[in-house]
Design an enzyme around this catalytic site. Structure first.
Site, PDB file in Angstrom:
ATOM      1  N   ALA A   1       0.825  -1.213   0.000  1.00 12.39           N
ATOM      2  CA  ALA A   1       0.000   0.000   0.000  1.00 12.39           C
ATOM      3  C   ALA A   1       0.855   1.257   0.000  1.00 12.39           C
ATOM      4  CB  ALA A   1      -0.927  -0.002   1.216  1.00 12.39           C
ATOM      5  N   GLY A   2       0.461   2.217  -0.795  1.00 12.77           N
ATOM      6  CA  GLY A   2       1.181   3.488  -0.844  1.00 12.77           C
ATOM      7  C   GLY A   2       0.357   4.532  -1.570  1.00 12.77           C
TER       8      GLY A   2
ATOM      9  N   TYR B   1       7.023  11.617  -1.321  1.00 10.57           N
ATOM     10  CA  TYR B   1       6.983  10.232  -1.781  1.00 10.57           C
ATOM     11  C   TYR B   1       8.390   9.633  -1.853  1.00 10.57           C
ATOM     12  CZ  TYR B   1       5.836   6.251  -4.815  1.00 10.57           C
ATOM     13  OH  TYR B   1       5.686   4.993  -5.349  1.00 10.57           O
TER      14      TYR B   1
END
Length: 470
Positions: free
Chosen positions: A312-313, A376
């Site tokens: 997940a990201g 990110y």
């Protein structure tokens, strides 16, 4: 299938000469495999072994290839080339490497795979010996860029000196050959990874079981009524789509029960996926306070986890000057904090079993950086440090912790990128094309396999040898 019109046009009889005349990239279709691992992974594959100097791995490699059904050849077309360069530690040996590999290159098939093995230069105290061992890194990376136009790959595994000081069991090399010498690694090229066989070698007398299989009955098998574990379990976060869904499907193909975790808004997609693969679902916000406890409770129902994939990201792209605190915090919360808190809970409850495999999804952006992605890139770089330290913590229990760093992968997200940026992402790698979610899933399945114990605390780039961060 990816909407890569240049790939299709460049491989059409009418299109090929036009693409060549215009000087455009000419990507080749990549042969891929995504079926479950079998007992003879190299069945029917033409394999040549090139030995440089004393070549201490030569016989072990021959036995490993034969055990996997590979056809050892000295002439004709070569689909897999294995180069034992572990004795390549002087200038004369480097020249022999150049000559022997050069002689085979004209016979390499389209989509072939080259795997080189070298001694770890960091273990060598004599400067010139260390220099020659390190030369293999540049040799491999350059070779892989030359081979990319043929849809072929080259990768290098580095072995510790202590491993080469004693005979190496063929079984300890099987995991490397099954992946890097096969079409499963179609989008992996130019990678240099540490491979430590003696630290995690399997008993050569004990056949490898499929990833999802349990041990055969033995004197230590739990007695009847003691709740033996009938199926191994994997947990995949961000499983509703793209790379996560491809990973869930791939692990299920290996016989694992897959616990698919994603946001409540994706519940319909999770239901469809788990119905397809016979898995279990958990729809929960990973950054919520109850998430670690609910994930631990779900894992406990199945007796713990053999495979843990932190996929997940999120992205919240903006230049640093304009980025809000909320955009920074949200990315850090999902991409980093959630992983650490989930792992803490699973560790406290003893739910990651001995010999398990943990894989974290990093990114090329975490290696090379990317404008507008300081949040990110920072979070994905952080995961590289995280897996290295966590691997040290868990190594005594036979648990490995690695990272996978995808490059440009053809997903719904990349299809929304403006055309010219999308084309740049596709072409700025040795293979001149984007990867597929299945390429990342195959890399995860490799790292999750029992035979992959010799690789730990590493970052495996799934990027076609991206020019970014190279």
């Amino acid at each position: 299938m990816p909407d890569d019109r240049l790939l299709a046009f460049a491989n059409h009889p009418w299109g090929r000469p036009i693409v060549e005349a215009l000087g455009l990239p000419q990507p080749r279709p990549l042969p891929r495999r995504a079926d479950a691992y079998g007992d003879r992974e190299l069945e029917g594959r033409r394999v040549q072994i090139v030995a440089i100097g004393e070549a201490p791995l030569r016989e072990a490699l021959r036995h490993a290839v034969a055990s996997q059904g590979g056809e050892l050849i000295d002439s004709g077309g070569v689909q897999t080339l294995i180069v034992d360069a572990t004795a390549c530690v002087d200038i004369a040996a480097l020249r022999a490497l150049f000559q022997q590999v050069q002689s085979v290159l004209p016979r390499l098939s389209l989509g072939a795979h080259v795997l080189l093995l070298a001694e770890d230069a960091g273990d060598l105290a004599v400067p010139l010996r260390a220099a020659c061992a390190q030369a293999l890194h540049g040799f491999t990376r350059s070779l892989s860029k030359e081979l990319g136009r043929r849809g072929a790959t080259a990768n290098l595994l580095v072995l510790p000196s202590r491993t080469l000081a004693t005979p190496v069991a063929p079984s300890s090399l099987v995991g490397a050959l099954r992946y890097f010498g096969n079409d499963r690694s179609a989008y992996i090229s130019g990678q240099v990874l540490a491979w430590r066989p003696h630290e995690h070698a399997t008993d050569p007398a004990e056949p490898q079981r499929p990833l999802g299989a349990t041990a055969a009955p033995s004197a230590t098998t739990p007695a009847a009524g003691s709740n033996p574990r009938p199926m191994k379990t994997a947990l995949v976060t961000g499983a509703a789509g793209g790379i996560g869904a491809a990973t869930a499907r791939r692990l299920a193909r290996e016989g694992l029960r897959v616990l698919c975790v994603d946001m409540p808004a994706t519940k319909d997609a999770l239901i469809a996926l788990t119905s397809e693969i016979g898995g279990e679902l958990l729809a929960i916000d990973l950054v919520s306070a109850e998430a670690p406890h609910k994930i631990a409770a779900a894992a406990a129902r199945f007796g713990g986890l053999e495979v843990l994939v932190h996929n997940a990201g999120i992205t919240r792209d903006r230049t640093l000057t304009r980025m809000s605190a909320a955009e920074w915090d949200s990315v850090m919360a999902v991409n980093l904090s959630a992983i650490a808190t989930i792992d803490d809970r699973l560790d406290i409850d003893g739910l990651i079993v001995d010999g398990a495999r943990e894989i974290c999804l990093s990114s090329i952006s975490g290696i090379a950086g990317n404008a507008g992605q300081t949040n990110y890139s920072a979070s994905k770089a952080a995961l590289i440090g995280y897996v290295r330290a966590r691997a040290d913590e868990l190594a005594t229990r036979g648990i490995t912790v690695n990272a996978v760093a995808p490059g440009f992968i053809e997903t719904a997200m990349t299809r929304r990128i403006p055309l010219m940026l999308r084309e740049a992402g596709r072409r700025l790698n040795a293979l001149k094309q984007g990867g597929r979610p299945e390429d990342v899933a195959e890399a995860i399945a490799f790292l999750a396999a029992p035979e992959s114990g010799p690789i730990n605390a590493q970052v495996l780039r799934v990027c076609g040898q991206s020019l970014l961060g190279a």
